[in-house]
Design a protein around this motif. Structure first.
Motif, PDB file in Angstrom:
ATOM      1  N   TYR A 223      -6.765  -3.543   0.205  1.00  0.00           N
ATOM      2  CA  TYR A 223      -5.790  -2.488  -0.234  1.00  0.00           C
ATOM      3  C   TYR A 223      -6.371  -1.001   0.428  1.00  0.00           C
ATOM      4  O   TYR A 223      -5.631  -0.177   1.025  1.00  0.00           O
ATOM      5  CB  TYR A 223      -5.665  -2.283  -1.708  1.00  0.00           C
ATOM      6  N   GLN A 227      -3.776   0.690   2.888  1.00  0.00           N
ATOM      7  CA  GLN A 227      -3.282   2.025   2.620  1.00  0.00           C
ATOM      8  C   GLN A 227      -4.211   3.057   3.049  1.00  0.00           C
ATOM      9  O   GLN A 227      -3.635   3.997   3.433  1.00  0.00           O
ATOM     10  CB  GLN A 227      -3.046   1.943   1.045  1.00  0.00           C
ATOM     11  N   LEU A 233       0.983   0.682   2.465  1.00  0.00           N
ATOM     12  CA  LEU A 233       1.335   0.453   1.076  1.00  0.00           C
ATOM     13  C   LEU A 233       1.356   1.544  -0.069  1.00  0.00           C
ATOM     14  O   LEU A 233       0.583   1.965  -0.649  1.00  0.00           O
ATOM     15  CB  LEU A 233       0.231  -0.742   0.476  1.00  0.00           C
ATOM     16  N   HIS A 235       2.997   3.175  -2.425  1.00  0.00           N
ATOM     17  CA  HIS A 235       3.535   3.282  -3.783  1.00  0.00           C
ATOM     18  C   HIS A 235       2.736   2.394  -4.559  1.00  0.00           C
ATOM     19  O   HIS A 235       2.211   1.304  -4.406  1.00  0.00           O
ATOM     20  CB  HIS A 235       4.905   3.098  -3.949  1.00  0.00           C
ATOM     21  N   HIS A 237      -0.356   2.121  -6.792  1.00  0.00           N
ATOM     22  CA  HIS A 237      -1.508   1.694  -6.068  1.00  0.00           C
ATOM     23  C   HIS A 237      -2.168   0.684  -7.049  1.00  0.00           C
ATOM     24  O   HIS A 237      -2.679  -0.234  -6.282  1.00  0.00           O
ATOM     25  CB  HIS A 237      -2.380   2.993  -6.034  1.00  0.00           C
ATOM     26  N   THR A 240      -0.272  -2.586  -6.682  1.00  0.00           N
ATOM     27  CA  THR A 240      -0.340  -3.123  -5.639  1.00  0.00           C
ATOM     28  C   THR A 240      -1.781  -3.900  -5.369  1.00  0.00           C
ATOM     29  O   THR A 240      -1.702  -5.015  -4.996  1.00  0.00           O
ATOM     30  CB  THR A 240      -0.393  -2.105  -4.634  1.00  0.00           C
ATOM     31  N   THR A 315       5.510  -2.611  -4.317  1.00  0.00           N
ATOM     32  CA  THR A 315       5.327  -1.455  -3.429  1.00  0.00           C
ATOM     33  C   THR A 315       6.515  -0.683  -3.332  1.00  0.00           C
ATOM     34  O   THR A 315       6.416   0.531  -3.307  1.00  0.00           O
ATOM     35  CB  THR A 315       4.837  -1.854  -2.023  1.00  0.00           C
ATOM     36  N   TYR A 316       7.605  -1.378  -3.060  1.00  0.00           N
ATOM     37  CA  TYR A 316       8.711  -0.407  -2.774  1.00  0.00           C
ATOM     38  C   TYR A 316       9.874  -0.280  -3.624  1.00  0.00           C
ATOM     39  O   TYR A 316      10.724   0.528  -3.790  1.00  0.00           O
ATOM     40  CB  TYR A 316       9.225  -0.829  -1.458  1.00  0.00           C
TER      41      TYR A 316
END
Length: 393
Positions: A223, A227, A233, A235, A237, A240, A315-316
């Motif tokens: 991650y 990110q 990535l 959104h 956190h 995810t 994530t989305y």
């Protein structure tokens, strides 16, 4: 004996290895070479004549490509896209076609829907031109047509794409997201192999705890790169990071469990299952509905495919439509961890390494010093007594 072994090794090198390589290439190349929409869920806004003509045209031109869902207005279609019910929607009117798409769901599907929307607009423009030409031809036969009348302008239908759920701006083509699935699979298998074969982890709970910690730390590292360094990535956190860790756990626990159950062949079995089947059938680079029939179902029941889907959902899309993917990952994780706890590696651990107890009648104290009488007393075997009696006779 050595000659037979030589021929076996030649057969492995000349037949078995080329066969494995051929199947591996087929597993990756076949789905990628047959990408096309198959029952791809898309929305149609409205039930007017233009919408009906558009659906009929798509069904006739691409039969079986789309699974159409009707929505009363554009707001309902947008909500369906965010809930992961459809990949996009067509808002069709007499002068404009608006394509609602979600590049976060799949950049390749978003491009496909944009192309289809442009094709619908071109077809509608052509039909309008044909109708206009027919009207002009009819009016030319009418003798009362004024000489001052102007040729009517052919109407055009424009296509416009609107990205309802866009992908991260730092990863506009989604390549970072899709390319992370393959190394995740490889690294998870390495974690599982290490945990299963580490000699210092003698107790099953030690192996399980080590695997969980390794996957959690590795998920944080992935991650941080995806990110923190690449911004792919953006959104949710913590969620995810948790999904990345769960994907690693499901794959590594399966690999470790298979090794504990069947020994070293379990490593090859897990590699075949996750790398050569799970990765190419995952649909991470496109969408499951773009893969050949049957392949999409297989891929979504394996951790790479379920992990890619859950990562997108989290994530989305606020976790929408992620329950099924979460259940698949949890099932593989539980089965793998259970195999680690109750499985064993081959022969040595299966039979145990305990020292055998002394035979009946044996005393095994400490060895005596020089000159001391030995206190060790052993019963002679039966055949030794028989030889002694034969000698006396």
């Amino acid at each position: 004996m050595s000659g037979h072994r030589t021929w076996r090794e030649v057969a492995v090198a000349a037949v078995a290895l080329p066969l494995v390589i051929t199947l591996a290439v087929l597993a990756f190349a076949w789905p990628a070479g047959r990408l096309a929409p198959r029952d791809l869920p898309v929305g149609i806004v409205g039930t007017g004549t233009a919408s009906q003509h558009a659906v009929e045209g798509l069904v006739h031109k691409k039969p079986g490509a789309f699974d159409f869902h009707l929505y009363p207005d554009q707001q309902a279609a947008r909500s369906a896209i965010r809930n992961r019910d459809v990949y996009g929607a067509f808002v069709i009117s007499s002068h404009k076609i608006t394509v609602l798409q979600a590049s976060a769901a799949s950049t390749s599907v978003a491009q496909l829907l944009g192309q289809v929307g442009q094709q619908l607009a071109d077809r509608a423009t052509q039909q309008a031109a044909e109708r206009a030409a027919t009207g002009m031809h009819s009016s030319a036969k009418t003798p009362k047509t004024p000489k001052t009348s102007k040729t009517p302008k052919t109407p055009t239908v424009d296509a416009k794409a609107v990205d309802v759920v866009p992908v991260a701006t730092e990863d506009p083509r989604g390549v970072v997201f899709s390319s992370a699935v393959f190394p995740l699979t490889i690294c998870a298998i390495l974690i599982g192999a290490f945990v299963a074969m580490a000699g210092g982890l003698r107790r099953p709970w030690q192996r399980v705890l080590t695997l969980l910690v390794a996957c959690a730390v590795s998920g944080l590292g992935v991650y941080t790169v995806a990110q923190g360094f690449l911004g792919a990535l953006p959104h949710d956190h913590v969620a995810t990071w948790a999904v990345l860790s769960l994907v690693l756990i499901s794959i590594s626990a399966t690999a470790a469990g298979l090794i504990r159950l069947v020994g070293p062949p379990g490593l090859g079995l897990s590699a075949v299952l996750m790398v050569f089947v799970g990765n190419p059938f995952s649909g991470a680079t496109s969408a499951p509905e773009m893969l050949p029939k049957g392949v999409d179902y297989v891929g979504q029941w394996l951790p790479p495919g379920a992990g890619a889907g859950l990562l997108r959902d989290t994530t989305y899309f606020d976790g929408n439509n992620g329950a099924g993917h979460l259940a698949v990952l949890a099932l593989w994780s539980v089965c793998g961890l259970t195999a680690i706890l109750f499985g064993h590696r081959v022969k040595g651990e299966a039979r145990g390494t305990k020292t055998s107890a002394p035979a009946s009648g044996e005393l095994l104290p400490a060895l005596p010093g020089p000159g001391a009488a030995s206190p060790i007393r052993r019963h002679a075997p039966a055949h030794a007594h028989a030889h002694r009696h034969d000698g006396d006779d």
